[in-house]
Design a protein around this motif. Structure first.
Motif, PDB file in Angstrom:
ATOM      1  N   ALA A 160       4.401  -8.009   2.298  1.00 63.55           N
ATOM      2  CA  ALA A 160       3.120  -7.903   2.979  1.00 63.55           C
ATOM      3  C   ALA A 160       2.694  -6.443   3.015  1.00 63.55           C
ATOM      4  N   ASP A 161       1.416  -6.203   2.750  1.00 65.07           N
ATOM      5  CA  ASP A 161       0.876  -4.850   2.761  1.00 65.07           C
ATOM      6  C   ASP A 161      -0.442  -4.834   3.521  1.00 65.07           C
ATOM      7  N   ILE A 162      -0.779  -3.684   4.085  1.00 70.72           N
ATOM      8  CA  ILE A 162      -2.037  -3.497   4.784  1.00 70.72           C
ATOM      9  C   ILE A 162      -2.930  -2.595   3.944  1.00 70.72           C
ATOM     10  N   TYR A 163      -4.190  -2.991   3.810  1.00 70.55           N
ATOM     11  CA  TYR A 163      -5.162  -2.261   3.011  1.00 70.55           C
ATOM     12  C   TYR A 163      -6.365  -1.882   3.866  1.00 70.55           C
ATOM     13  N   SER A 164      -7.054  -0.819   3.465  1.00 71.07           N
ATOM     14  CA  SER A 164      -8.319  -0.464   4.092  1.00 71.07           C
ATOM     15  C   SER A 164      -9.409  -1.414   3.592  1.00 71.07           C
ATOM     16  N   TRP A 165     -10.561  -1.358   4.235  1.00 72.24           N
ATOM     17  CA  TRP A 165     -11.701  -2.196   3.827  1.00 72.24           C
ATOM     18  C   TRP A 165     -12.021  -1.998   2.353  1.00 72.24           C
ATOM     19  N   ASP A 166     -11.893  -0.776   1.856  1.00 67.13           N
ATOM     20  CA  ASP A 166     -12.230  -0.478   0.463  1.00 67.13           C
ATOM     21  C   ASP A 166     -11.070  -0.700  -0.497  1.00 67.13           C
ATOM     22  N   GLY A 167      -9.912  -1.136   0.025  1.00 67.40           N
ATOM     23  CA  GLY A 167      -8.808  -1.498  -0.855  1.00 67.40           C
ATOM     24  C   GLY A 167      -7.733  -0.464  -1.015  1.00 67.40           C
ATOM     25  N   ALA A 168      -7.759   0.595  -0.207  1.00 64.97           N
ATOM     26  CA  ALA A 168      -6.693   1.593  -0.284  1.00 64.97           C
ATOM     27  C   ALA A 168      -5.443   1.070   0.419  1.00 64.97           C
TER      28      ALA A 168
END
Length: 457
Positions: free
Chosen positions: A33-41
């Protein structure tokens, strides 16, 4: 090839009116599982987390987003016994705030508190990790005024409830009750006493309505459905009967609170909660079934070979063969209907005119006030089971392909995705023949990985 696993399969229907731009999101796959910013970073270290979930809601401000995540390095004992996953708290920027020590984490926006459990007992803390309630209770429930109702840990008998006012210490209320399955609604929570009878506690942990019912539902629009002496009726917040308990069962309140759907034998009654007046009734056969939902004051009746949708006034809206069922829970625009069978689905207007047809249709999201539906196509085959007279038509699940349609019946994305489901409003996990990742409602890839790379991994 490693396949994506939809761990978060619509725990709640995401229905915000506009995109919460700036929000981060958590993506679960079978590789972690990974967390991304709204823009996909990418905000977290790859491989650090096994799985996770957001503990906030779709209306949370971006900087208040919180996640719970399980460590990817958790060890299984040599004996192979099951070990409950231990979660850590993570903020919207991917920063891990705590160790992996929680059984569960939940954020209550009204109290602005994180309610957590460790080894089966509960406590509460602020977003900055300051203790609000010590971790020693069977239930911690915000009282709606900045404090908490507390169910002390103990045996199955009803314990003495404690109340913790905002900024104060816990104090016994003198009331013995359990409420750990309920929630505070309209200032009251249903609870059971030491004899197993239901009543309603107020925010101070006192009986607002004494325990006298065999069953109770939360209040809605000022009324609650309860059962006494095996008969069903409705009460108001003083505990006074507004609909006397003369009915056998209930099918819930209409979404606008205008009527309760109550059963007596095989007859269904629409009853006004304020005074018990029967607005109209429908006679069913012994095999008939009636239901209501959360998104409109309508009822659906399946009986005598057809499924019919009725208005709150008893007017027939549209009928279909009984192989279809109406979606009474998705937030569709007024005048739009969704019905589906095992292999067909229809988006209709209120006259029954078909706006879009597919093998499958279900609510996906609401973006800038526009309802989006997930469409699907698939192949089937006939399976003959021992003892069955005829073969059964079953879906070949590997052939599913998904697309996107709006509530006017306009196809927005073709049915080419092997998976398509919401993460947050405006961000959807998707897989096609070449990619896995996250797309927006236009099909633009926000996060993208290669199916080929997974194949050779």
């Amino acid at each position: 090839m490693k396949r994506a696993v939809a761990v978060l399969i619509t725990l709640t229907l995401l229905s915000s009116g506009a995109l919460a731009e700036g929000r981060s999101f958590l993506l679960n796959r079978d590789v972690g599982a990974d967390i991304y910013s709204w823009d996909g970073a990418l905000l977290t270290q790859p491989g650090a987390y096994l799985s996770g979930y957001s503990i906030t809601t779709d209306v949370t401000q971006p900087e208040k987003e919180l996640f719970a995540a399980q460590s990817a390095s958790q060890q299984i004992p040599a004996g192979g016994d099951y070990v409950p996953p231990r979660c850590a708290l993570i903020d919207w920027q991917g920063k891990q705030l705590t160790d992996f020590k929680y059984d569960s984490l939940e954020y209550d926006a009204d109290a602005d508190a994180v309610i957590y459990s460790i080894n089966g007992v509960f406590g509460a803390m602020t977003r900055s990790l300051q203790e609000l309630v010590p971790c020693k209770y069977d239930a911690v429930l915000p009282d709606g005024e900045g404090g908490f109702l507390l169910d002390p840990h103990g045996d199955e008998s009803a314990p003495a409830v404690e109340h913790m006012a905002k900024g104060a210490s816990p104090e016994p209320t003198g009331v013995n009750a359990r409420f750990y399955w309920g929630s505070m609604v309209e200032g009251l929570v249903y609870a059971t006493d030491e004899n197993g009878y239901y009543g309603f506690l107020n925010g101070q942990g006192q009986w607002a309505i004494s325990p006298q019912f065999e069953y109770a539902q939360s209040f809605s629009n000022g009324y609650a459905i309860v059962k006494q002496k095996n008969k069903t009726g409705l009460i108001e917040k003083t505990g006074k009967w507004t609909v006397k308990p003369v009915y056998d069962d209930d099918r819930g309140l209409l979404s606008d609170g205008s009527a309760a759907l109550l059963m007596k034998g095989t007859r269904a009654y629409l009853v006004r909660p304020s005074d018990g007046q029967q607005l109209y009734s429908l006679k069913l056969t012994k095999d008939g079934y009636v239901s209501t939902g959360s998104t409109g004051p309508v009822i659906a009746v399946t009986d005598k070979g057809k499924t019919t949708l009725y208005s709150a006034s008893g007017k027939s809206i549209v009928s279909l063969p009984d192989s279809y069922s109406f979606d009474l829970f998705s937030p569709l625009p007024e005048g739009k209907l969704l019905a589906s069978s095992a292999t067909d689905a229809l988006l209709m207007d209120s006259t029954g005119k078909a706006l879009y047809k597919a093998q499958g249709l279900n609510y996906l999201d609401t973006v800038d006030g526009k309802v989006l539906l997930c469409s699907s196509r698939f192949k089937t085959h006939a399976v003959k089971y021992p003892g069955d007279a005829k073969p059964t038509t079953e879906v070949i699940y590997s052939t599913y392909r998904f697309g996107l349609v709006d509530s006017d019946g306009n196809a927005l994305l073709p049915m080419v995705y092997k998976q398509l489901y919401p993460l947050i409003p405006g961000r959807y996990y998707a897989e096609d023949a070449k990619h896995w990742g996250v797309i927006d409602q236009t099909g633009k890839w926000i996060v993208s990985g290669s199916q080929y790379d997974d194949l050779v991994d």
